[in-house]
Design a protein around this motif. Structure first.
Motif, PDB file in Angstrom:
ATOM      1  N   GLN A  76      11.812  22.095 -35.621  1.00 57.28           N
ATOM      2  CA  GLN A  76      12.176  20.794 -35.480  1.00 57.28           C
ATOM      3  C   GLN A  76      11.634  20.117 -34.371  1.00 57.28           C
ATOM      4  N   THR A  77      11.211  18.980 -34.437  1.00 59.15           N
ATOM      5  CA  THR A  77      10.420  18.204 -33.384  1.00 59.15           C
ATOM      6  C   THR A  77      11.634  17.678 -32.427  1.00 59.15           C
ATOM      7  N   LYS A  79      12.890  14.561 -32.939  1.00 60.00           N
ATOM      8  CA  LYS A  79      12.938  13.202 -32.938  1.00 60.00           C
ATOM      9  C   LYS A  79      14.320  12.494 -33.200  1.00 60.00           C
ATOM     10  N   SER A  84      13.668  16.892 -38.364  1.00 59.82           N
ATOM     11  CA  SER A  84      12.236  16.877 -38.804  1.00 59.82           C
ATOM     12  C   SER A  84      11.686  18.115 -38.432  1.00 59.82           C
ATOM     13  N   THR A  96       3.989  15.418 -38.545  1.00 56.49           N
ATOM     14  CA  THR A  96       5.397  15.419 -38.139  1.00 56.49           C
ATOM     15  C   THR A  96       5.971  15.130 -39.768  1.00 56.49           C
ATOM     16  N   ILE A  97       7.012  15.906 -40.098  1.00 53.56           N
ATOM     17  CA  ILE A  97       7.448  15.853 -41.545  1.00 53.56           C
ATOM     18  C   ILE A  97       8.923  15.437 -41.414  1.00 53.56           C
ATOM     19  N   ILE A  98       9.331  14.145 -41.971  1.00 50.89           N
ATOM     20  CA  ILE A  98      10.751  13.677 -41.818  1.00 50.89           C
ATOM     21  C   ILE A  98      11.254  13.297 -43.237  1.00 50.89           C
ATOM     22  N   SER A 100      13.426  11.898 -46.118  1.00 52.33           N
ATOM     23  CA  SER A 100      13.901  10.622 -46.206  1.00 52.33           C
ATOM     24  C   SER A 100      14.360  10.553 -47.707  1.00 52.33           C
ATOM     25  N   LEU A 104       9.250  12.216 -48.271  1.00 52.56           N
ATOM     26  CA  LEU A 104       9.144  12.697 -46.876  1.00 52.56           C
ATOM     27  C   LEU A 104       8.326  11.686 -46.381  1.00 52.56           C
ATOM     28  N   LYS A 105       8.524  11.403 -45.027  1.00 48.92           N
ATOM     29  CA  LYS A 105       7.739  10.409 -44.214  1.00 48.92           C
ATOM     30  C   LYS A 105       6.771  11.415 -43.456  1.00 48.92           C
ATOM     31  N   PRO A 114       3.637   6.385 -40.318  1.00 48.21           N
ATOM     32  CA  PRO A 114       4.120   7.481 -41.541  1.00 48.21           C
ATOM     33  C   PRO A 114       3.764   6.970 -42.725  1.00 48.21           C
ATOM     34  N   LEU A 151      14.047  23.215 -42.541  1.00 49.44           N
ATOM     35  CA  LEU A 151      14.937  22.371 -41.536  1.00 49.44           C
ATOM     36  C   LEU A 151      15.969  23.295 -40.841  1.00 49.44           C
TER      37      LEU A 151
END
Length: 152
Positions: A76-77, A79, A84, A96-98, A100, A104-105, A114, A151
């Motif tokens: 995890q970053t 953020k 993420s 960077t994978i987020i 949503s 994914l963003k 993104p 995650l």
């Protein structure tokens, strides 16, 4: 009368069949996400694999020729916009994978703008195509796979 050896052999065969079926199902699973139109230079795809109940390979595919690059998972970053993780590609780009919702963003370290990736269905359409046993069946299952293995 059934001989004990025959009964044992039948029970062993059933146990082996059940074990084999469960192992085959648990061996590999993949959640794939994509953005852009396939066959164009704007197409991008990310595939997140789980093998034998563990996080495994990540592949990034891009462009008309579907050039595939292997990625390495980074934890995890941290953020502030939610849970993420990051993927370091073999060409040294950092994504960077987020998550949503069911999408994914994905932010590229070079642009930080993104892009939205949606779950990619792999399988027959109107009876044409090949069934993908390893592929997640729907966006919910794909996101559950990411949350459980990427995650945590």
């Amino acid at each position: 009368m059934i001989k004990p050896s025959a009964l044992f052999a039948a029970a062993a065969a059933v146990a082996f069949a059940l074990l084999t079926a469960n192992t085959a199902q648990a061996q590999s699973k993949v959640a794939s996400y994509a953005t852009g139109k396939p066959g164009t230079e704007q197409y991008e795809e990310l595939s997140f694999w789980v093998k034998d109940g563990k996080r495994a390979d990540i592949y990034y595919t891009r462009g008309k020729n579907r050039n595939e690059i292997r990625g390495n998972y980074l934890p995890q970053t941290g953020k502030t916009n939610g849970a993420s993780f990051a993927v370091r590609l073999a060409d040294d780009r950092l994504l960077t994978i987020i998550p949503s919702g069911s999408q994914l963003k994905v932010a590229d370290s070079a642009t930080d703008a993104p892009r939205t990736f949606a779950w990619k269905y792999e399988g027959p359409v109107n009876g044409v195509g090949t069934f993908c046993r390893e592929c997640t069946a729907n966006p919910k299952e794909a996101m559950e796979l990411l949350r459980a293995y990427y995650l945590k």
